[in-house]
Write a protein that holds these residues in place. Sequence first.
Motif, short mmCIF file in Angstrom:
data_model
loop_
_atom_site.label_atom_id
_atom_site.label_comp_id
_atom_site.label_asym_id
_atom_site.label_seq_id
_atom_site.Cartn_x
_atom_site.Cartn_y
_atom_site.Cartn_z
N ALA A 112 -11.27 3.46 6.19
CA ALA A 112 -10.24 3.25 5.17
C ALA A 112 -8.97 2.67 5.79
CB ALA A 112 -9.93 4.58 4.46
N SER A 113 -8.62 3.16 6.99
CA SER A 113 -7.42 2.64 7.66
C SER A 113 -7.61 1.19 8.08
CB SER A 113 -7.09 3.50 8.89
OG SER A 113 -6.81 4.83 8.51
N ILE A 114 -8.78 0.87 8.63
CA ILE A 114 -9.07 -0.51 9.04
C ILE A 114 -9.05 -1.44 7.83
CG2 ILE A 114 -10.89 -2.03 9.91
CD1 ILE A 114 -11.65 0.31 11.83
N SER A 115 -9.65 -0.98 6.72
CA SER A 115 -9.67 -1.81 5.51
C SER A 115 -8.27 -2.06 4.99
CB SER A 115 -10.53 -1.13 4.44
OG SER A 115 -10.52 -1.89 3.25
N ALA A 116 -7.45 -1.00 4.90
CA ALA A 116 -6.05 -1.16 4.46
C ALA A 116 -5.30 -2.10 5.39
CB ALA A 116 -5.35 0.20 4.39
N CYS A 117 -5.60 -2.01 6.68
CA CYS A 117 -4.89 -2.83 7.66
C CYS A 117 -5.36 -4.28 7.68
CB CYS A 117 -5.01 -2.21 9.05
SG CYS A 117 -3.95 -0.74 9.26
N MET A 118 -6.43 -4.61 6.95
CA MET A 118 -6.76 -6.03 6.77
C MET A 118 -5.61 -6.73 6.05
SD MET A 118 -9.46 -7.05 8.22
CE MET A 118 -9.45 -8.66 7.46
N LEU A 119 -4.91 -5.99 5.18
CA LEU A 119 -3.72 -6.56 4.54
C LEU A 119 -2.64 -6.84 5.59
CD1 LEU A 119 -2.61 -7.21 1.61
CD2 LEU A 119 -1.34 -5.07 1.84
N VAL A 120 -2.59 -5.98 6.61
CA VAL A 120 -1.59 -6.16 7.68
C VAL A 120 -1.92 -7.39 8.53
CG1 VAL A 120 -0.42 -5.02 9.61
CG2 VAL A 120 -1.22 -3.66 7.67
N CYS A 170 -5.68 -18.26 5.97
CA CYS A 170 -4.76 -17.16 5.66
C CYS A 170 -5.09 -16.52 4.30
CB CYS A 170 -3.32 -17.68 5.66
SG CYS A 170 -2.73 -18.21 7.28
N ALA A 171 -5.47 -17.35 3.33
CA ALA A 171 -5.88 -16.82 2.02
C ALA A 171 -7.18 -16.04 2.14
CB ALA A 171 -6.04 -17.97 1.02
N LEU A 172 -8.09 -16.48 3.01
CA LEU A 172 -9.38 -15.81 3.20
C LEU A 172 -9.20 -14.40 3.75
CD1 LEU A 172 -12.47 -16.16 3.03
CD2 LEU A 172 -12.40 -17.03 5.38
N VAL A 173 -8.21 -14.19 4.58
CA VAL A 173 -7.91 -12.85 5.10
C VAL A 173 -7.63 -11.88 3.95
CG1 VAL A 173 -6.24 -11.49 6.43
CG2 VAL A 173 -7.05 -13.68 7.33
N ILE A 174 -6.86 -12.34 2.97
CA ILE A 174 -6.51 -11.48 1.83
C ILE A 174 -7.74 -11.21 0.96
CG2 ILE A 174 -5.00 -11.24 -0.18
CD1 ILE A 174 -3.60 -11.22 2.59
N ILE A 175 -8.60 -12.20 0.80
CA ILE A 175 -9.84 -12.01 0.03
C ILE A 175 -10.73 -10.98 0.73
CG2 ILE A 175 -11.95 -13.15 -0.75
CD1 ILE A 175 -10.21 -15.71 -1.09
N THR A 176 -10.78 -11.01 2.07
CA THR A 176 -11.54 -10.02 2.83
C THR A 176 -10.99 -8.62 2.60
OG1 THR A 176 -11.98 -11.69 4.52
CG2 THR A 176 -12.36 -9.39 5.13
#
Length: 471
Positions: free
Chosen positions: A24-32, A182-188
């Motif tokens: 959960a932390s890693i997933s939330a940090c994909m936004l980071v 950069c947009a793909l990071v947010i989609i991930t």
Amino acid sequence: MEDTGMINGTPVRQESRKLWQYLASISACMLVVGIGTALAWTSPVLPQLYLKDSFMVLSREEGSWVGSLLPLGAIVGALPAGAMADKLGRKKSLLLLAVPFLISWTMILLARIVCLLYDGRFIVGIAVGAGCVLVPTYVSEISEVSTRGTLGAMFQLFLTVGIFLAFVLGSALCYTLFAGFCALVIITFLATFYWMPESPVWLVGKGRKREAKEALSKLRGDAYDPTQELNEMQTEADESAGRKASLRDMLKSPVHRKAMLASFAMMVFQQASGINAVIFFTVEIFQAAGSSMKPELSSILVAFVQLVMSGVAALIVDRAGRKPLLMISTGVMSVSLILLGYYFKVRHYGGDTGSIGWLPLVSLVVFMVFFSIGLGPIPWMLMGELFSAETKAVASSLAVTLNWFMVFVVTKLFQPLSDMLGSHVTFWIFAAIMAGATAFTYFLVPETKGKTYPEIQAMLLGNGRKTKTLA
């Protein structure tokens, strides 16, 4: 699970599984990671846009505003983020941040005039500011005491992942493909975080105890009995029920005043180190220094070192403690900034820099190493650790707003100060501030390693003797 802070022995903690806390932390940090790419985007892109044959030629002043509008947007985004998270929930609020991120990258992708770049950078700044409030809050609320330091350090670690990717891909990809990545990071982030649990602390506060139990069972494992932890969350929720914390109320409380002083000051010191000026203008710093290494390669190396050391920080922060790492970090950063200033002083007065051409790279690498193990991650962790449930939203929003205000000030003034006073004096100003940060940490920052909030509160309330007992 939190203990009760007993002095003559501590309760036996249940064994829990950590896998879903990490996921959960890693997933939330994909936004980071997305925040990091947005932050560092200017470093490889602006030098390209200054070229006369660029598809969109910018002046230096326009480039300065492209860099500075992100922190201005972050100030706007940080202020309401805490209230939004309290109303909608941590998970839903984080998912909603994908919208301004994707809008901004679409605008940047299509931009052919500078005004569209301005708008895109301001909008991404709004999402960045809100994300800096929401991600540390979410991670701190899903973590056990035993994992809180490591998971809390992930914010800075994933920020450096984004910065490193931006430096590497920004130098290798064309403008359009870089914005698309950069947009793909947010989609991930969207694709992974949708499946993660909501914060059990927020669910208990909203009276949704059954859902909180399900979230804890997922985060701690099926064999874990969440009853005691739920009861502790319920007690804290009951104590804060009906209490709407305001800045005025917090200033009246000695505990909250000390917490705000420590948290807010470290946010100021973090940015007054000049870190974001270095990140925004890394390539240009090396160009100005006339370093023997290609500027683009030097900036990638600096970012890689920062990435590696942020990983090291995540491993050692729960062993070494917050306070020692902060003092070592700021002290060594001060020395590295003095040396960097010395190089620019020799260059400014026409001296021979041939024998010290290595100094800018070494100084910035050392600066990044020690920023990454202390002043980088720990202010974000303190923001999540020093405040109670009813004050966290207000305090976090204010802390992040102050942080991004300092990003704007330092980023906007870095070039004018360098032009007016010389780069050497500018770096020496940052060095003096870091020396002050070392002294401030020694006298006024509490050690929060391995402590529950009641223990931290007792430290802030108590005298020196009581603090030693609890520590």
